[in-house]
Design a protein around this motif. Structure first.
Motif, PDB file in Angstrom:
ATOM      1  N   THR A  57      -3.659  16.576  10.479  1.00 49.93           N
ATOM      2  CA  THR A  57      -3.028  15.287  10.216  1.00 49.93           C
ATOM      3  C   THR A  57      -4.001  14.377   9.472  1.00 49.93           C
ATOM      4  N   ALA A  58      -3.462  13.355   8.866  1.00 51.34           N
ATOM      5  CA  ALA A  58      -4.291  12.386   8.159  1.00 51.34           C
ATOM      6  C   ALA A  58      -3.553  11.056   8.094  1.00 51.34           C
ATOM      7  N   THR A  59      -4.308  10.001   7.844  1.00 44.42           N
ATOM      8  CA  THR A  59      -3.737   8.693   7.536  1.00 44.42           C
ATOM      9  C   THR A  59      -4.044   8.403   6.071  1.00 44.42           C
ATOM     10  N   ILE A  60      -3.018   8.090   5.306  1.00 43.68           N
ATOM     11  CA  ILE A  60      -3.168   7.799   3.879  1.00 43.68           C
ATOM     12  C   ILE A  60      -2.952   6.302   3.663  1.00 43.68           C
ATOM     13  N   LEU A  61      -3.869   5.682   2.939  1.00 42.31           N
ATOM     14  CA  LEU A  61      -3.759   4.262   2.611  1.00 42.31           C
ATOM     15  C   LEU A  61      -3.550   4.114   1.109  1.00 42.31           C
ATOM     16  N   ARG A  62      -2.644   3.192   0.732  1.00 41.82           N
ATOM     17  CA  ARG A  62      -2.367   2.912  -0.677  1.00 41.82           C
ATOM     18  C   ARG A  62      -2.741   1.470  -0.999  1.00 41.82           C
ATOM     19  N   CYS A  63      -3.295   1.280  -2.198  1.00 37.39           N
ATOM     20  CA  CYS A  63      -3.607  -0.062  -2.678  1.00 37.39           C
ATOM     21  C   CYS A  63      -3.296  -0.115  -4.171  1.00 37.39           C
ATOM     22  N   ASP A  64      -2.943  -1.282  -4.674  1.00 40.59           N
ATOM     23  CA  ASP A  64      -2.673  -1.447  -6.104  1.00 40.59           C
ATOM     24  C   ASP A  64      -3.928  -1.924  -6.814  1.00 40.59           C
ATOM     25  N   GLY A  65      -4.105  -1.441  -8.053  1.00 38.50           N
ATOM     26  CA  GLY A  65      -5.242  -1.879  -8.850  1.00 38.50           C
ATOM     27  C   GLY A  65      -5.765  -0.757  -9.713  1.00 38.50           C
ATOM     28  N   ASP A  66      -6.681  -1.107 -10.611  1.00 35.90           N
ATOM     29  CA  ASP A  66      -7.250  -0.126 -11.543  1.00 35.90           C
ATOM     30  C   ASP A  66      -8.591   0.414 -11.068  1.00 35.90           C
ATOM     31  N   THR A  67      -9.176  -0.208 -10.037  1.00 34.98           N
ATOM     32  CA  THR A  67     -10.500   0.188  -9.564  1.00 34.98           C
ATOM     33  C   THR A  67     -10.410   0.709  -8.144  1.00 34.98           C
ATOM     34  N   PRO A  68     -10.514   2.028  -7.953  1.00 31.22           N
ATOM     35  CA  PRO A  68     -10.355   2.603  -6.612  1.00 31.22           C
ATOM     36  C   PRO A  68     -11.372   2.119  -5.591  1.00 31.22           C
ATOM     37  N   SER A  69     -12.472   1.530  -6.041  1.00 29.86           N
ATOM     38  CA  SER A  69     -13.480   1.035  -5.097  1.00 29.86           C
ATOM     39  C   SER A  69     -13.178  -0.377  -4.619  1.00 29.86           C
ATOM     40  N   ASP A  70     -12.195  -1.018  -5.215  1.00 35.57           N
ATOM     41  CA  ASP A  70     -11.873  -2.404  -4.862  1.00 35.57           C
ATOM     42  C   ASP A  70     -10.627  -2.452  -3.979  1.00 35.57           C
ATOM     43  N   TRP A  71     -10.863  -2.598  -2.680  1.00 35.51           N
ATOM     44  CA  TRP A  71      -9.766  -2.654  -1.709  1.00 35.51           C
ATOM     45  C   TRP A  71      -9.475  -4.089  -1.251  1.00 35.51           C
ATOM     46  N   SER A  72      -9.984  -5.058  -1.992  1.00 37.64           N
ATOM     47  CA  SER A  72      -9.806  -6.454  -1.576  1.00 37.64           C
ATOM     48  C   SER A  72      -8.331  -6.856  -1.547  1.00 37.64           C
ATOM     49  N   GLY A  73      -7.489  -6.168  -2.339  1.00 32.44           N
ATOM     50  CA  GLY A  73      -6.065  -6.502  -2.368  1.00 32.44           C
ATOM     51  C   GLY A  73      -5.239  -5.754  -1.335  1.00 32.44           C
ATOM     52  N   PHE A  74      -5.901  -4.979  -0.472  1.00 33.71           N
ATOM     53  CA  PHE A  74      -5.147  -4.191   0.515  1.00 33.71           C
ATOM     54  C   PHE A  74      -4.656  -5.062   1.662  1.00 33.71           C
ATOM     55  N   THR A  75      -3.381  -4.886   1.999  1.00 33.24           N
ATOM     56  CA  THR A  75      -2.777  -5.498   3.182  1.00 33.24           C
ATOM     57  C   THR A  75      -2.014  -4.425   3.927  1.00 33.24           C
ATOM     58  N   LYS A  76      -2.226  -4.357   5.209  1.00 25.73           N
ATOM     59  CA  LYS A  76      -1.541  -3.336   6.006  1.00 25.73           C
ATOM     60  C   LYS A  76      -0.047  -3.647   6.088  1.00 25.73           C
ATOM     61  N   VAL A  77       0.767  -2.705   5.599  1.00 26.91           N
ATOM     62  CA  VAL A  77       2.225  -2.790   5.714  1.00 26.91           C
ATOM     63  C   VAL A  77       2.701  -1.467   6.295  1.00 26.91           C
ATOM     64  N   ASP A  78       3.256  -1.511   7.497  1.00 26.47           N
ATOM     65  CA  ASP A  78       3.583  -0.287   8.227  1.00 26.47           C
ATOM     66  C   ASP A  78       4.843   0.412   7.742  1.00 26.47           C
ATOM     67  N   LYS A  79       5.822  -0.369   7.201  1.00 29.68           N
ATOM     68  CA  LYS A  79       7.120   0.232   6.886  1.00 29.68           C
ATOM     69  C   LYS A  79       7.638  -0.210   5.527  1.00 29.68           C
ATOM     70  N   ASN A  80       8.365   0.709   4.884  1.00 29.25           N
ATOM     71  CA  ASN A  80       9.134   0.329   3.699  1.00 29.25           C
ATOM     72  C   ASN A  80      10.382  -0.430   4.144  1.00 29.25           C
ATOM     73  N   VAL A  81      10.772  -1.411   3.348  1.00 31.45           N
ATOM     74  CA  VAL A  81      12.010  -2.147   3.609  1.00 31.45           C
ATOM     75  C   VAL A  81      12.926  -1.970   2.407  1.00 31.45           C
ATOM     76  N   ILE A  82      14.099  -1.396   2.651  1.00 29.78           N
ATOM     77  CA  ILE A  82      15.089  -1.161   1.593  1.00 29.78           C
ATOM     78  C   ILE A  82      16.351  -1.918   1.956  1.00 29.78           C
ATOM     79  N   ASP A  83      16.819  -2.798   1.057  1.00 32.28           N
ATOM     80  CA  ASP A  83      17.980  -3.631   1.388  1.00 32.28           C
ATOM     81  C   ASP A  83      19.291  -2.868   1.176  1.00 32.28           C
ATOM     82  N   GLY A  84      20.386  -3.559   1.389  1.00 31.17           N
ATOM     83  CA  GLY A  84      21.703  -2.934   1.324  1.00 31.17           C
ATOM     84  C   GLY A  84      22.069  -2.404  -0.034  1.00 31.17           C
TER      85      GLY A  84
END
Length: 333
Positions: A57-84
């Motif tokens: 097993t593993a935990t995978i974290l995703r962050c947006d940006g062009d620099t993989p070493s910069d995680w300053s924009g990471f915010t923990k979001v546990d679930k996807n939300v899809i509307d109607g």
């Protein structure tokens, strides 16, 4: 006949209704986002815990940006939300995953991780194995189990591109963060019969001294937070007779690499328990140095005393088995 037919028809209708209901409760895929697909590999695999063919097993974290070493924009979001209308309104940044070691099969995520809905913003992902709990703030993944049985690995962040242009290589490469110790034990008898002749000699326990095991791994840079223990029992030991040929003792134990290995060993001779404390494992004249990513085999040799007045000795040898072959070691009591 009509009654039987009606009951059969009713049963079919109920079954069909349940099936439709089950399908309607399945999560929809959003129409405005593209799922991220990730492959994997594991460096230098041959440990007992995460060996080829093993599902981990593993935990995978995703962050947006062009620099993989910069995680300053990471915010923990546990679930996807899809509307109607099947629009993705919130994207998960964390997902539990599983994969089979020694294969190049795609990582299976228990919930999809999606690219940004603008299809132009790049994303990157990193992984920690085994799966753990992501902190509410920051990027640390914590483990609930801290008994030395966890084969902790880290895969540095890789860029996976954007929804409009996925990266050509999207493989997470996991590397081990501990050293692994495998114990075996044997009995060296006195020729012609010694003090233990005719007595049952069995291993009772082996305990590591002053060790540390992983408590958490920071997905941003692979930094390990260690939990220290004065002693740590080698798991999986049952009180079995010690043979003259070396046989495996207990299960692998995975700890922080260091420049010294010291153990306490308890054996049973007849009805008596004998304890040997602070036995150092040596490599020639120096303490055996364990190395991150290497699997060390430590052989304990119980030397039968010739008479009751003789001191009982334990000698140890240590070799490193694949992953990577390393040094050997000896020790005596």
């Amino acid at each position: 006949m009509k009654t039987k037919l009606s009951l059969a028809l009713l049963t079919m209708l109920i079954a069909a209704g349940c099936s439709e209901s089950d399908q309607s409760n399945l999560p929809d895929s959003p129409v405005n986002a593209v799922p991220i697909r990730i492959g994997q590999s594991v460096n230098a695999v041959s440990r007992a815990v995460a060996e080829n063919g093993t599902s981990v097993t593993a935990t995978i974290l995703r962050c947006d940006g062009d620099t993989p070493s910069d995680w300053s924009g990471f915010t923990k979001v546990d679930k996807n939300v899809i509307d109607g209308s099947k629009q993705l309104t919130a994207r998960a940044s964390v997902s539990a995953a599983s994969f089979v070691v020694g294969t190049t099969q795609e990582i299976s995520l228990n919930q999809e991780l999606y690219y940004h809905t603008d299809n132009s913003t790049n994303s990157f992902v990193a992984g920690v194995s085994p799966a753990g709990q992501v902190a509410d703030a920051g990027t640390a993944v914590a483990f609930s189990q801290k008994d030395g049985t966890q084969d902790v690995m880290y895969a540095p962040a890789i860029t996976v591109g954007s929804g409009g242009s996925a990266a050509t290589s999207r493989n997470l490469t996991f590397a081990h963060k501990t050293t692994q110790l495998n114990f075996e034990i044997k009995l060296e008898k006195v020729s012609g019969g010694g003090e233990w002749n005719g007595k049952r000699v069995a291993l009772k326990s082996i305990a590591m001294k002053d060790v540390a095991v992983p408590e958490a791994v920071d997905a941003a840079d692979g930094t390990v937070t260690w939990s220290s223990a004065a002693t740590l029992a080698v798991p999986g030991i049952t009180e079995t007779v010690i043979a003259e040929a070396a046989t495996a003792a207990g299960s692998p134990i995975m700890i922080k690499a260091g420049d010294k290995v010291v153990v306490d060993v308890a054996i049973v001779v007849g009805s008596d328990t004998k304890v040997f404390n602070n036995v150092p494992v040596m490599n020639g004249d120096s303490h055996l140095t364990t190395v991150t990513g290497k699997s060390h085999k430590i052989t304990l040799t119980m030397k039968e005393p010739a008479t009751a007045d003789d001191a009982v000795k334990i000698t140890t040898t240590a070799t490193v088995t694949p992953w990577i072959v390393g040094d050997s070691g000896t020790a005596e009591l």
